[in-house]
Design a protein around this motif. Structure first.
Motif: not given
Length: 259
Positions: A167-180
């Motif tokens: 996950i690179a710089h300045n990324v914004q990820i919300g709530r309850q996400c799933i990343i495999a």
């Protein structure tokens, strides 16, 4: 428009010039002294500190948190209550909420990949932001979450991240996400609540993925994904379109073989 009290500096390569100036003025805070646990660190009761753990100056660790063997908590980092930081994990330039689980060998808050250049050659662009991990997040082994270049990298509550994710710089990820596993999220991407990424999915920089959208395993996304849609393929497109095109190509190939 330059403010009246300002001074304009005219250069051929503004970003490279800024990077050189910022690198000269900004000095990262390093661990101070020889003690593994700095005396200015504020550690609440009932914190487990394993063998070889390093805690930098002015770090804060909440009660019930476990720091496993040889983990490193950098200067000024804050870790909430009932967290677990796995063996050999490193945490720098980070603000971490409660009940966060960071698995062994994960690296939080290292410098993002920013490069500029001019006639003098290439130069690293300094990364001046933080990583913010909200409550109840899980981060898998070997995953890297880079600190922001200017703004912060932010991961929302209860998001679950598998092993070996970038996950690179300045990324914004919300709530309850799933990343495999093996997914890659490029800089300044925006991901809505409840989005899901299959294994080895990729996202180029400055892309938006809507809430509850799904990116299939192995897909590479080059443009924004609308809310609630599922995209597949390379380049990624709506899954139904991708499957129709794949079926058509398979049919055409079969007919040629018969011919």
């Amino acid at each position: 428009m330059v403010p009246a009290e300002g001074l304009a500096l005219v250069v051929k390569s503004p970003q490279a010039a800024w990077a050189r100036l910022a690198n000269a003025l900004y000095k990262p805070v390093r661990h101070d002294g020889m003690a593994a646990v700095h005396p200015t660190a504020r550690i609440e009761d009932d914190v487990y500190i394993g063998i070889g753990v390093v805690i930098g100056q002015n770090a804060e660790i909440g009660s019930g948190t476990r720091l496993e063997a040889y983990s490193v908590i950098g200067p000024g980092c804050t870790i909430g209550r009932n967290c677990r930081i796995g063996a050999h994990a490193t945490v720098y330039c980070a603000l971490i909420g409660d009940r966060v689980h960071i698995a062994s060998g994960a690296h939080i808050g290292e410098a993002g990949f920013g490069v500029s250049g001019d006639e003098r050659g290439l130069i690293d662009v300094p990364q001046l932001g933080r990583v913010i991990l909200q409550d109840d997040i899980s981060v898998g082994s070997g995953t890297c979450i880079d600190r922001g270049a200017y703004d912060d990298t932010v991961i929302g509550e209860a998001t679950k991240i598998d092993n070996m994710v970038q996950i690179a710089h300045n990324v914004q990820i919300g709530r309850q996400c799933i990343i495999a596993a093996h997914a890659g999220i490029s800089g300044s991407a925006r991901i809505g609540d409840g989005a899901m990424f299959g294994g080895r999915a990729g996202l180029i920089d400055h892309i938006a993925v809507g809430a509850r959208a799904k990116v299939a395993a192995g897909a590479v996304v080059y443009k924004d994904v609308p809310e609630g849609e599922m995209w597949s393929g390379f380049p990624a497109k709506p899954s139904r379109q991708f499957l129709r095109e794949a079926a058509w190509l398979s049919k055409q190939a079969a007919q040629k073989d018969k011919g």
